[in-house]
Design a protein around this motif. Structure first.
Motif, PDB file in Angstrom:
ATOM      1  N   LYS A 145       6.818  26.002  81.441  1.00 53.51           N
ATOM      2  CA  LYS A 145       5.724  26.306  80.504  1.00 53.51           C
ATOM      3  C   LYS A 145       4.406  25.852  81.123  1.00 53.51           C
ATOM      4  O   LYS A 145       3.660  25.039  80.581  1.00 53.51           O
ATOM      5  N   GLN A 164       3.494  34.740  76.237  1.00 51.34           N
ATOM      6  CA  GLN A 164       4.797  34.903  75.579  1.00 51.34           C
ATOM      7  C   GLN A 164       5.896  34.119  76.295  1.00 51.34           C
ATOM      8  O   GLN A 164       6.937  33.816  75.713  1.00 51.34           O
ATOM      9  N   HIS A 165       5.645  33.774  77.570  1.00 48.05           N
ATOM     10  CA  HIS A 165       6.588  32.965  78.339  1.00 48.05           C
ATOM     11  C   HIS A 165       6.166  31.501  78.397  1.00 48.05           C
ATOM     12  O   HIS A 165       6.763  30.708  79.128  1.00 48.05           O
ATOM     13  N   GLY A 166       5.138  31.169  77.626  1.00 46.68           N
ATOM     14  CA  GLY A 166       4.667  29.787  77.589  1.00 46.68           C
ATOM     15  C   GLY A 166       3.698  29.423  78.685  1.00 46.68           C
ATOM     16  O   GLY A 166       3.342  28.253  78.834  1.00 46.68           O
ATOM     17  N   ASP A 203      -0.202  38.609  78.706  1.00 41.49           N
ATOM     18  CA  ASP A 203       1.147  38.953  79.154  1.00 41.49           C
ATOM     19  C   ASP A 203       2.036  37.726  79.294  1.00 41.49           C
ATOM     20  O   ASP A 203       3.221  37.754  78.935  1.00 41.49           O
ATOM     21  N   LEU A 204       1.481  36.636  79.796  1.00 44.97           N
ATOM     22  CA  LEU A 204       2.306  35.481  80.145  1.00 44.97           C
ATOM     23  C   LEU A 204       2.402  34.406  79.062  1.00 44.97           C
ATOM     24  O   LEU A 204       3.287  33.557  79.132  1.00 44.97           O
ATOM     25  N   SER A 257       7.399  29.799  84.261  1.00 48.81           N
ATOM     26  CA  SER A 257       8.077  30.078  82.988  1.00 48.81           C
ATOM     27  C   SER A 257       9.026  28.946  82.631  1.00 48.81           C
ATOM     28  O   SER A 257       9.157  28.565  81.454  1.00 48.81           O
ATOM     29  N   SER A 258       9.682  28.406  83.630  1.00 50.39           N
ATOM     30  CA  SER A 258      10.650  27.332  83.394  1.00 50.39           C
ATOM     31  C   SER A 258       9.982  26.052  82.913  1.00 50.39           C
ATOM     32  O   SER A 258      10.567  25.285  82.144  1.00 50.39           O
ATOM     33  N   VAL A 269       5.383  33.048  88.820  1.00 51.48           N
ATOM     34  CA  VAL A 269       5.669  33.198  87.386  1.00 51.48           C
ATOM     35  C   VAL A 269       7.067  32.741  86.968  1.00 51.48           C
ATOM     36  O   VAL A 269       7.217  32.031  85.963  1.00 51.48           O
ATOM     37  N   PRO A 270       8.140  33.112  87.673  1.00 57.47           N
ATOM     38  CA  PRO A 270       9.468  32.645  87.235  1.00 57.47           C
ATOM     39  C   PRO A 270       9.581  31.123  87.165  1.00 57.47           C
ATOM     40  O   PRO A 270      10.252  30.586  86.276  1.00 57.47           O
TER      41      PRO A 270
END
Length: 278
Positions: free
Chosen positions: A140, A182-184, A179-180, A137-138, A133-134
């Motif tokens: 998208k 929102q982080h693209g 959930d995710l 997130s970077s 996930v991290p």
């Protein structure tokens, strides 16, 4: 420009079947791919198929690892980042209906079979997703989980643990999608029906029996209304669709069924497989 140019993808369980077809397709479409599985020889066959498609060796990261272990997950992710520098797409494909050590079915299956089945089909997906996930997130990025029509409302009495795991994957997909996003990060899943892969062999069928199983099912319209057996490439194309934000950007947390119509009737669960194969 191909649709996955400059993208980096991890495809778990890519030493055979759907995972292999997906890895070859993604690489041919420009992605840098990490292929991974437990069997070195079969994984090398996947690598060779990718190279035969005209893909540079620099675009392939081959990792022999057990995705059910923390060490295996860490190696898959760290080598991907080390070689390619980022992650755009995670395809959680590794999975199997693990046969009971005593050849039991239904409720007679052991708790050890339950643990092994859930560990491979569910826990490994959750663990690898959390670690990815991290990085997604970077970029998208995209996550595509491979479920099964066994997760549906109908019963699969012979292999309850597998269907339980896949039903959990469906719910995990829906929850993580909300959930995710929102982080693209987009999360979706695919539920294949019968597909001619090494799945039968993994359940303990001899190769010839497995081939007979697939060919027999394809002729039975109450089992596969389309009248043809699904092929790994059929599923790979749908995975590519969901992993391509240009074609599926507004699809969030969806379970896409790809089964030739089987789940509309599910007659295959009324068959005596042992009788059909003799």
């Amino acid at each position: 420009m191909t649709r996955f140019a400059e993208k980096v993808a991890i495809i778990t369980g890519s030493s055979n079947g759907i995972g292999r077809a997906t890895a070859v397709l993604f690489a041919r479409e420009g992605a840098k791919v990490t292929i991974t599985g437990r069997h070195a020889e079969r994984l090398e066959e996947t690598r060779q198929q990718i190279l035969a498609a005209g893909v540079s060796e620099q675009n392939v990261n081959s990792v022999v690892a057990d995705v059910t272990t923390d060490a295996g997950q860490d190696e898959i992710l760290s080598t991907t980042l080390g070689k390619f520098g980022k992650l755009d797409i995670l395809v959680n494909n590794a999975g199997a209906a693990i046969p009971d050590s005593q050849s039991k079915t239904g409720t007679a299956q052991s708790i050890e079979s339950y643990d092994a089945t859930l560990n491979l089909n569910l826990r490994s997906v959750i663990a690898l997703t959390k670690k990815a996930v991290p990085h997604l997130s970077s970029t998208k990025g995209e996550i595509v989980n491979i479920s099964s029509i066994a997760s549906g409302l109908h019963a699969t009495p012979d292999f309850p643990y597998y269907s339980i795991a896949k039903a959990a994957i469906d719910q995990y997909t829906r929850n993580t999608a909300i959930d995710l996003i929102q982080h693209g990060i987009r999360v979706n899943s695919i539920s294949p029906g019968l597909v001619a892969t090494g799945f039968g062999s993994a359940m303990g069928m001899p190769e010839e029996t497995s081939k007979k199983f697939y060919s027999t099912m394809a002729t039975m319209k109450e089992c596969v209304p389309a009248g043809v057996m699904g092929q790994p490439q059929d599923i790979a194309e749908v995975i590519a669709f969901l992993a391509d934000r240009k074609t599926s950007s507004y699809i969030i947390g969806h379970q896409l069924v790809v089964d030739g119509g089987s789940s509309l009737i599910m007659g295959l669960h009324c068959q005596d497989f042992a009788k059909l194969l003799h």
